[in-house]
Design an enzyme around this catalytic site. Structure first.
Site, PDB file in Angstrom:
ATOM      1  N   ARG A 100      17.742 129.339  -9.198  1.00 32.75           N
ATOM      2  CA  ARG A 100      18.339 128.028  -8.921  1.00 32.75           C
ATOM      3  C   ARG A 100      18.442 127.252 -10.225  1.00 32.75           C
ATOM      4  O   ARG A 100      17.437 126.998 -10.884  1.00 32.75           O
ATOM      5  CB  ARG A 100      17.464 127.263  -7.926  1.00 32.75           C
ATOM      6  CG  ARG A 100      17.905 125.822  -7.660  1.00 32.75           C
ATOM      7  CD  ARG A 100      17.010 125.178  -6.602  1.00 32.75           C
ATOM      8  NE  ARG A 100      17.413 123.827  -6.274  1.00 32.75           N
ATOM      9  CZ  ARG A 100      16.820 122.717  -6.736  1.00 32.75           C
ATOM     10  NH1 ARG A 100      15.805 122.803  -7.561  1.00 32.75           N
ATOM     11  NH2 ARG A 100      17.251 121.525  -6.368  1.00 32.75           N
ATOM     12  N   HIS A 145      21.917 117.412 -10.663  1.00 31.66           N
ATOM     13  CA  HIS A 145      20.467 117.268 -10.828  1.00 31.66           C
ATOM     14  C   HIS A 145      20.227 116.210 -11.920  1.00 31.66           C
ATOM     15  O   HIS A 145      19.856 116.535 -13.048  1.00 31.66           O
ATOM     16  CB  HIS A 145      19.842 118.620 -11.200  1.00 31.66           C
ATOM     17  CG  HIS A 145      18.344 118.687 -11.055  1.00 31.66           C
ATOM     18  ND1 HIS A 145      17.695 119.665 -10.338  1.00 31.66           N
ATOM     19  CD2 HIS A 145      17.356 117.913 -11.540  1.00 31.66           C
ATOM     20  CE1 HIS A 145      16.376 119.486 -10.394  1.00 31.66           C
ATOM     21  NE2 HIS A 145      16.148 118.421 -11.128  1.00 31.66           N
ATOM     22  N   GLU A 190      17.511 115.712  -4.688  1.00 29.05           N
ATOM     23  CA  GLU A 190      16.585 114.605  -4.485  1.00 29.05           C
ATOM     24  C   GLU A 190      17.218 113.212  -4.502  1.00 29.05           C
ATOM     25  O   GLU A 190      16.930 112.380  -5.378  1.00 29.05           O
ATOM     26  CB  GLU A 190      15.464 114.677  -5.531  1.00 29.05           C
ATOM     27  CG  GLU A 190      14.713 115.993  -5.480  1.00 29.05           C
ATOM     28  CD  GLU A 190      13.499 116.018  -6.404  1.00 29.05           C
ATOM     29  OE1 GLU A 190      13.407 115.176  -7.321  1.00 29.05           O
ATOM     30  OE2 GLU A 190      12.625 116.883  -6.196  1.00 29.05           O
ATOM     31  N   ASN A 334      12.254 119.774  -1.381  1.00 28.71           N
ATOM     32  CA  ASN A 334      11.422 119.854  -2.590  1.00 28.71           C
ATOM     33  C   ASN A 334      10.118 119.146  -2.283  1.00 28.71           C
ATOM     34  O   ASN A 334      10.118 117.998  -1.847  1.00 28.71           O
ATOM     35  CB  ASN A 334      12.078 119.130  -3.767  1.00 28.71           C
ATOM     36  CG  ASN A 334      13.373 119.788  -4.206  1.00 28.71           C
ATOM     37  OD1 ASN A 334      13.779 120.814  -3.678  1.00 28.71           O
ATOM     38  ND2 ASN A 334      14.023 119.189  -5.180  1.00 28.71           N
ATOM     39  N   TYR A 336       5.828 118.700  -3.564  1.00 28.10           N
ATOM     40  CA  TYR A 336       4.775 118.976  -4.542  1.00 28.10           C
ATOM     41  C   TYR A 336       3.388 118.526  -4.124  1.00 28.10           C
ATOM     42  O   TYR A 336       2.397 119.174  -4.426  1.00 28.10           O
ATOM     43  CB  TYR A 336       5.104 118.286  -5.877  1.00 28.10           C
ATOM     44  CG  TYR A 336       6.280 118.883  -6.605  1.00 28.10           C
ATOM     45  CD1 TYR A 336       6.104 119.861  -7.573  1.00 28.10           C
ATOM     46  CD2 TYR A 336       7.586 118.483  -6.306  1.00 28.10           C
ATOM     47  CE1 TYR A 336       7.179 120.423  -8.237  1.00 28.10           C
ATOM     48  CE2 TYR A 336       8.670 119.044  -6.965  1.00 28.10           C
ATOM     49  CZ  TYR A 336       8.459 120.015  -7.925  1.00 28.10           C
ATOM     50  OH  TYR A 336       9.532 120.577  -8.570  1.00 28.10           O
ATOM     51  N   GLU A 407      12.141 123.495  -4.077  1.00 26.59           N
ATOM     52  CA  GLU A 407      11.204 123.289  -5.191  1.00 26.59           C
ATOM     53  C   GLU A 407       9.792 123.145  -4.651  1.00 26.59           C
ATOM     54  O   GLU A 407       9.567 122.479  -3.647  1.00 26.59           O
ATOM     55  CB  GLU A 407      11.517 121.998  -5.979  1.00 26.59           C
ATOM     56  CG  GLU A 407      12.638 122.097  -6.968  1.00 26.59           C
ATOM     57  CD  GLU A 407      12.853 120.789  -7.741  1.00 26.59           C
ATOM     58  OE1 GLU A 407      11.878 120.044  -7.946  1.00 26.59           O
ATOM     59  OE2 GLU A 407      14.013 120.540  -8.114  1.00 26.59           O
TER      60      GLU A 407
HETATM   61  C1  GBH Z   1      11.215 117.255  -9.186  1.00 28.54           C
HETATM   62  O1  GBH Z   1      11.189 116.003  -8.661  1.00 28.54           O
HETATM   63  C2  GBH Z   1      12.471 117.381 -10.001  1.00 28.54           C
HETATM   64  O2  GBH Z   1      13.527 117.835  -9.198  1.00 28.54           O
HETATM   65  C3  GBH Z   1      12.294 118.302 -11.167  1.00 28.54           C
HETATM   66  O3  GBH Z   1      13.374 118.143 -12.022  1.00 28.54           O
HETATM   67  C4  GBH Z   1      10.983 118.047 -11.858  1.00 28.54           C
HETATM   68  O4  GBH Z   1      10.810 118.861 -12.963  1.00 28.54           O
HETATM   69  C5  GBH Z   1       9.873 118.281 -10.860  1.00 28.54           C
HETATM   70  O5  GBH Z   1      10.024 117.383  -9.843  1.00 28.54           O
HETATM   71  C6  GBH Z   1       8.489 118.072 -11.405  1.00 28.54           C
HETATM   72  O6  GBH Z   1       8.239 116.730 -11.656  1.00 28.54           O
HETATM   73  O7  GBH Z   1       4.664 108.684  -7.813  1.00 28.54           O
HETATM   74  O8  GBH Z   1       6.176 107.001  -8.580  1.00 28.54           O
HETATM   75  O9  GBH Z   1       4.664 108.044 -10.152  1.00 28.54           O
HETATM   76  C7  GBH Z   1      10.005 115.684  -8.011  1.00 28.54           C
HETATM   77  C8  GBH Z   1      10.100 114.277  -7.582  1.00 28.54           C
HETATM   78  C9  GBH Z   1       8.590 113.476  -9.219  1.00 28.54           C
HETATM   79  C10 GBH Z   1       9.001 112.346  -7.145  1.00 28.54           C
HETATM   80  C11 GBH Z   1       7.402 112.648  -9.448  1.00 28.54           C
HETATM   81  C12 GBH Z   1       7.794 111.553  -7.355  1.00 28.54           C
HETATM   82  C13 GBH Z   1       6.295 110.680  -8.909  1.00 28.54           C
HETATM   83  C14 GBH Z   1       6.654 109.334  -9.308  1.00 28.54           C
HETATM   84  N1  GBH Z   1       8.879 113.600  -7.801  1.00 28.54           N
HETATM   85  N2  GBH Z   1       7.510 111.421  -8.760  1.00 28.54           N
HETATM   86  S1  GBH Z   1       5.460 108.181  -8.920  1.00 28.54           S
END
Ligand code: GBH
Length: 546
Positions: A100, A145, A190, A334, A336, A407
Site C-alpha cells: 500500500r 495521503h 484518514e 487504520n 494504532y 494500517e
Molecule cells: C497514521 O495516522 C498515518 O496515516 C501515517 O501516515 C502515520 O505514519 C501513522 O499514522 C503513524 O503515526 O493524540 O492528538 O497527539 C495515524 C493517525 C496519528 C491520529 C497520531 C492521532 C495522535 C495525535 N493518528 N495522532 S494526538
C-alpha cells in the site's frame, strides 16, 4: 543490586501468564491478504525532482521547521523516489501479497490543475506498479495521503468546494493511467485526521488552528469528493478494470474509563460516532447522512453559541445523502491505540476551546499509563483488546461490511532488535483473529510500515518500520529489523507463532555496530544483566524446590 532480581521474577511469572499463547499457533483464512504500507511524502524525497511542485508539507516544513520535533523535513527522507526497486525487493522479502503506497498529487499534477501533468511523475508510479506486478505483489493505492498541492491550499484546500471537481480530475487521471494494473484503491487516508488535525488544530499541514468550523467544511467537501470519485470509478472504470475502491478511516478505541458507568459507556459510543461515524455513517450506514448524535449536538451547541439556526456542521441535501451512501466496496480502518474516555458533562468545557470538535464531542480522553505499555510515540499505548472492540463495533454498526485493516503498527526510538514491535504485532493480530473467529468479515491486514520514514510532526524521531533506514548514508541503506523476519513468517505461514523470535544475523549486527556503537554496548550490558537474572532465577528455583 535488587534490579536484576526483578526481571528474574518476571521471567518466572511471564511464561505462566502467557501459558495459553506459548504453545499455540493460530491460523488466518487461506485467502487472507497480507500487506505492508507507506505514504509518498513520508518516504519519497525528491521534493523538487523534475517538475514536482510544493505540497502543503513542503511548505510547512520549510517555513516552520520549529514545529517539527527534530526540525527536519522530508526533502530526501528514504529517497524512495530513486530507491523504489529496493523497496519492492523488501516487500517481496516480507512475503507480503500487497504493497500500500500513496500518490503525491503535486508530483503528478504540480499545480493541482489539469493544465500541467508531469510525465516524470506519472512514470514514477507506473514503474513502481510494474515492478510490484513483476513479483506478483498487488498494489493497493491511496489516492490522497495528506499531500495537497500548495497551490490548492491557497484556494482554501479542503474547505473550498472547488476541491470536489479538482480531486475528481486528479483521480480520473490516475485511474486512467494505473487502473488497468491496480485492483485495490482507497480515495482518502484518514479524513478525520485530514480535517480536524489540519484545520481544527495546529497539528498537521496546513496548521489552520481554527477550531470548530473549518474541519466540518473540510469533512463535507471531502465526503462529496470521495463519493464523486467512487461513482466515476463505478461508471467508467470498474467493469473494465475489475478493481475495488474504498476509503481508510482512522480511530483510536475509546475504552470507557469506568466500564460500570453508563455515562462513560455513552461517552465511548459518542466518541466512536464523532471519530468514525462522521465519515462512516454517511458512507456505510443504512440511511446515510451524519450520525444523529453529531447533528443534534452541534446544532444545539451552535444555537447556544449564538450561531443562530445555522449549525456549524453543514447539512446535506437528500440527494447528496443518497449520492454518498454506499460509496465503498470495503471498509478500510487504520488503528494504532486506545484511550480511556469519560464524559465532560454539560456545563464543563473539558478544557477545550469553545467551539471546537472536541467540545462538540464532549468526551475527555486520558491514557491508561498503568496497564497499557507505551511506545516511541506519546499518543500510542498498547491495548490489543481495543483492536478487537473496534472491529466488533464496525461490524455491528454497519451491518458486517468487508473490512481491510489498512494500517496498524507501533513506534519505537530505533534499533534493530525490536522485540516490542514483534509483541505488538503478535498481540494485535491475535485480536484481529479473535474478531474473525467471532464473525467479523476481515479480508486483509496491512501493517504500518515498510520502513522507517518521516513521521510528520515527529520528524525522524519515531520509527515505525520493519526496515531500518540509515538516513545518514547517501544510499539510504535499508536493513531488516527482527520484526521484518517475524512479519515475513506470518505472511508466509498465515499463522502467528509466539515462539518464533529470531536473533540478529551477522550482517545486521555489523550495521548496528557501525551506526550505534553505544547501542551495541547497551545491548551487551543488558545481555549480561539477563544472564545474571537467569542464574538468580536458577538459585531461586533451587531454594523453592528444596
Ligand atoms: C497514521 O495516522 C498515518 O496515516 C501515517 O501516515 C502515520 O505514519 C501513522 O499514522 C503513524 O503515526 O493524540 O492528538 O497527539 C495515524 C493517525 C496519528 C491520529 C497520531 C492521532 C495522535 C495525535 N493518528 N495522532 S494526538
Amino acid at each position: 543490586m535488587w534490579k536484576p532480581i526483578l526481571p528474574a521474577l518476571l521471567l518466572i511469572v511471564s511464561p505462566v501468564c502467557l501459558g495459553t499463547h506459548v504453545s499455540q499457533t493460530r491460523r488466518f483464512p487461506n485467502d487472507f491478504l497480507w500487506g505492508v504500507g507507506s505514504s509518498s511524502y513520508q518516504i519519497e524525497g525528491g521534493w523538487n525532482a523534475d517538475d514536482k511542485d510544493e505540497s502543503i508539507w513542503d511548505v510547512l516544513t520549510h517555513t516552520h521547521p520549529e514545529k517539527i520535533a527534530d526540525q527536519s523535513n522530508a526533502d530526501i527522507s528514504a529517497d524512495s523516489y530513486h530507491r523504489w526497486r529496493r523497496d519492492v525487493q523488501m516487500v517481496k522479502e516480507l512475503h507480503a501479497g500487497t504493497y500500500r503506497f500513496s500518490l503525491s498529487w503535486p508530483r503528478i499534477m504540480p499545480g493541482g490543475y489539469m493544465n500541467h501533468v508531469s510525465t516524470a511523475g506519472i512514470k514514477y508510479y507506473s514503474n513502481l506498479i510494474d515492478e510490484l506486478l513483476r513479483y506478483n505483489i498487488t498494489p493497493t493505492v491511496t489516492i490522497y495521503h495528506f499531500e495537497l498541492p500548495q497551490k490548492l491550499q491557497e484556494l482554501g484546500g479542503w474547505t473550498n468546494p472547488e476541491i470536489i471537481p479538482l480531486f475528481k480530475d486528479f483521480a480520473r487521471l490516475v485511474l486512467e493511467m494505473y487502473g488497468d494494473r491496480v485492483k485495490i484503491w482507497t480515495t482518502i487516508n484518514e479524513p478525520w485526521h485530514v480535517c480536524e488535525h489540519a484545520y481544527g488544530l495546529d497539528y498537521m499541514a496546513p496548521s489552520y488552528n481554527f477550531p470548530g468550523i473549518p474541519a466540518y467544511l473540510c469533512g463535507h467537501n471531502l465526503l462529496k469528493a470521495h463519493a464523486e470519485v467512487v461513482h466515476m470509478y463505478r461508471d467508467h472504470f470498474q467493469k473494465r478494470q475489475g478493481g475495488r475502491i474504498g476509503i481508510s478511516l482512522d480511530t483510536s478505541w475509546p475504552e470507557p474509563r469506568n466500564p460500570d458507568s453508563a455515562e462513560d459507556r455513552e461517552a465511548s459510543e459518542r466518541a466512536m460516532q464523532f471519530y468514525v461515524g462522521w465519515f462512516g455513517h454517511p458512507i456505510f450506514s443504512k440511511h446515510g447522512n451524519y450520525p444523529k448524535v453529531m447533528i443534534e449536538r452541534i446544532r444545539n451547541l451552535s444555537k447556544e453559541q449564538d450561531f443562530g439556526i445555522r449549525s456549524r456542521l453543514p447539512e446535506f441535501t437528500t440527494e447528496e445523502i443518497h449520492r454518498i451512501r454506499g460509496t465503498a466496496d470495503f471498509f478500510g480502518i487504520n488503528h494504532y491505540t486506545s484511550n480511556l474516555v469519560t464524559s465532560n458533562g454539560h456545563n464543563n468545557t473539558g478544557g477545550f476551546p469553545v467551539p471546537s470538535f472536541n467540545h462538540d464531542m464532549g468526551v475527555v480522553e486520558s491514557q491508561n499509563e498503568v496497564d497499557w505499555p507505551g511506545s516511541g510515540s506519546v499518543w500510542l499505548r498498547v491495548y490489543p483488546k481495543g483492536m478487537y472492540n473496534l472491529l466488533m463495533w464496525i461490524h455491528r454498526e454497519y451491518n458486517s461490511p468487508e473490512i481491510i485493516v489498512t494500517e496498524n503498527g507501533v513506534s519505537d526510538r530505533g534499533g534493530l532488535e525490536d522485540y516490542a514491535r514483534v509483541d505488538y504485532f503478535n498481540k494485535y493480530l491475535s485480536a484481529v483473529l479473535d474478531a474473525i473467529e467471532d464473525g467479523v468479515n476481515i479480508s486483509g491486514y496491512i501493517a504500518w510500515s515498510l520502513m522507517d520514514s518521516y513521521e510528520w510532526k515527529a520528524g525522524f524521531s519515531e520509527k515505525f518500520g520493519f526496515y531500518h533506514v540509515d538516513f545518514t548514508s547517501p544510499q539510504r541503506t535499508r536493513t531488516p529489523k527482527i520484526s521484518a523476519r517475524v512479519f515475513a513468517q506470518i505472511c508466509k505461514t498465515n499463522t502467528i507463532d509466539w515462539n518464533y523470535r529470531p536473533k540478529l544475523e551477522q550482517e545486521q549486527k555489523l550495521v548496528v555496530m557501525a551506526q550505534h556503537p553505544a547501542e551495541e554496548d547497551q545491548s551487551r550490558s543488558s545481555a549480561a544483566q539477563e544472564a545474571i537474572s537467569w542464574s538468580l532465577m536458577g538459585a531461586l528455583l533451587l531454594v523453592l524446590l528444596r
